[in-house]
Design an enzyme around this catalytic site. Structure first.
Site, PDB file in Angstrom:
ATOM      1  N   ASP A  67       0.812  -1.211   0.000  1.00  9.36           N
ATOM      2  CA  ASP A  67       0.000   0.000   0.000  1.00  9.36           C
ATOM      3  C   ASP A  67       0.850   1.267   0.000  1.00  9.36           C
ATOM      4  OD1 ASP A  67       1.014  -0.360   2.561  1.00  9.36           O
ATOM      5  OD2 ASP A  67      -0.910  -0.831   3.464  1.00  9.36           O
ATOM      6  N   ASN A 136      -6.778  -3.151  14.978  1.00 10.06           N
ATOM      7  CA  ASN A 136      -8.172  -3.491  14.701  1.00 10.06           C
ATOM      8  C   ASN A 136      -8.298  -4.653  13.715  1.00 10.06           C
ATOM      9  OD1 ASN A 136      -7.357  -2.327  12.330  1.00 10.06           O
ATOM     10  ND2 ASN A 136      -8.826  -0.644  12.346  1.00 10.06           N
ATOM     11  N   HIS A 138      -6.742  -4.901  10.792  1.00  8.88           N
ATOM     12  CA  HIS A 138      -6.582  -4.589   9.370  1.00  8.88           C
ATOM     13  C   HIS A 138      -5.294  -5.205   8.833  1.00  8.88           C
ATOM     14  CE1 HIS A 138      -4.316  -0.690  10.455  1.00  8.88           C
ATOM     15  NE2 HIS A 138      -3.503  -1.282   9.595  1.00  8.88           N
ATOM     16  N   GLU A 143      -9.433  -1.979   6.014  1.00  9.40           N
ATOM     17  CA  GLU A 143      -9.979  -1.696   7.339  1.00  9.40           C
ATOM     18  C   GLU A 143     -11.259  -2.496   7.583  1.00  9.40           C
ATOM     19  OE1 GLU A 143      -8.392  -0.024   9.447  1.00  9.40           O
ATOM     20  OE2 GLU A 143      -7.699   1.928   8.740  1.00  9.40           O
TER      21      GLU A 143
HETATM   22  C1  GLP Z   1      -0.189   0.220   8.657  1.00 11.19           C
HETATM   23  C2  GLP Z   1       0.165  -0.554   7.399  1.00 11.19           C
HETATM   24  C3  GLP Z   1       0.048  -2.038   7.609  1.00 11.19           C
HETATM   25  C4  GLP Z   1       0.754  -2.433   8.876  1.00 11.19           C
HETATM   26  C5  GLP Z   1       0.096  -1.779  10.062  1.00 11.19           C
HETATM   27  C6  GLP Z   1       0.756  -2.124  11.379  1.00 11.19           C
HETATM   28  O1  GLP Z   1      -1.513   0.544   8.763  1.00 11.19           O
HETATM   29  N1  GLP Z   1      -0.606  -0.182   6.265  1.00 11.19           N
HETATM   30  O2  GLP Z   1       0.589  -2.709   6.489  1.00 11.19           O
HETATM   31  O3  GLP Z   1       0.716  -3.823   9.034  1.00 11.19           O
HETATM   32  O4  GLP Z   1       0.189  -0.375   9.883  1.00 11.19           O
HETATM   33  O5  GLP Z   1       1.860  -1.314  11.595  1.00 11.19           O
HETATM   34  P1  GLP Z   1       3.014  -1.592  12.619  1.00 11.19           P
HETATM   35  O6  GLP Z   1       3.795  -2.723  12.053  1.00 11.19           O
HETATM   36  O7  GLP Z   1       3.812  -0.337  12.661  1.00 11.19           O
HETATM   37  O8  GLP Z   1       2.366  -1.920  13.899  1.00 11.19           O
END
Ligand code: GLP
Length: 244
Positions: A67, A136, A138, A143
């Site tokens: 993304d 959450n 995702h 989402e």
């Molecule tokens: C973002 C990204 C996800 C990622 C998530 C968790 O929203 N788009 O791909 O898995 O955050 O992030 P973190 O690894 O910093 O907890």
């Protein structure tokens, strides 16, 4: 879905790295699906160290990222383009033309979406997809919702995600409210999924995923139960609600 419980984030990275290393060594032209966020950082460090030691060669590897924030320039230090450049691409011998992220900065989002789906179709099934998980549930930027995208699309970020990602920005107002993200079918178009979850903040999501009671679009990670080879690597903190 297989769960591998580890002592700490370093062991998570080491175990996940073993899977990545074996795959690249046995298939030098592997296609890797990559994630941003803090979860994969230690794994990327091990990939870099391994390249520096001459163990891993990325010259034939292709990468596709999950993304990118909408409306953000690739040169912006908060962009996922910049993140990948800083944390992996510039430190190994990946060829620039073999690394792909959605080009989400232009006005024509629909065109960017179509272009990214064409990229995904062209690279075909990935060997490994690396994932983090949102608090959450995702994955990528899919989402919780009544419906989820199959393919790449423009998505609205929830307040929960905006708040969680605000730590990377000067203020919460600066966090983009939309992103271009691979859809659920795109994410699952991979031989193996490696999901990395570390830290207490992920414990509720990991418990819910582990319980695996139902496939629920309001908990997008639950759809991974439909994938035949998903491995969740969780550290003790992320796993602490299991068996509690
Ligand atoms: C973002 C990204 C996800 C990622 C998530 C968790 O929203 N788009 O791909 O898995 O955050 O992030 P973190 O690894 O910093 O907890």
């Amino acid at each position: 879905m297989k769960f591998v419980f580890c002592q700490d984030a370093s062991e998570v990275a080491e175990k996940a790295f073993e899977v990545v290393k074996k795959r690249i060594q046995s298939k030098p032209d592997s296609v890797l699906g990559l994630a941003t966020g803090s979860s994969p950082l230690a794994l990327y460090d091990l990939m870099i160290q391994s390249y520096e030691k001459g163990e891993l060669d990325f010259s034939q590897v292709t990468t596709v990222n999950l993304d990118e924030y909408a409306g953000i320039d690739p040169a912006n230090t908060q962009s996922y383009h910049f993140f990948m450049e800083q944390n992996l691409f510039s430190k190994v011998n990946l060829k620039k033309e073999n690394t792909f992220l959605p080009r989400a900065n232009g006005k024509n989002k629909q065109k960017a979406i179509e272009e990214y789906n064409a990229v995904l179709d062209q690279v075909g099934i990935r060997d490994i997809q690396i994932l983090g998980i949102g608090q959450n549930g995702h994955i990528a930027f899919n989402e919780p919702s009544d419906v989820l995208n199959c393919r790449t699309g423009l998505v609205d970020l929830t307040q929960n995600t905006i708040a969680a990602n605000a730590r990377f920005f000067e203020s919460i107002e600066e966090v983009p409210t939309q992103a271009i993200s691979m859809g659920m079918a795109d994410i699952m178009h991979t031989r193996t999924v490696i999901l990395i979850a570390t830290g207490k903040k992920k414990s509720e999501a990991v418990k819910k995923l582990y319980d695996g009671i139902k496939i629920d679009t309001h908990f997008p990670a639950s759809l991974l139960w439909l994938h035949p080879d998903t491995i969740v690597f969780a550290d003790w903190e992320a796993a602490y609600l299991i068996n509690k």
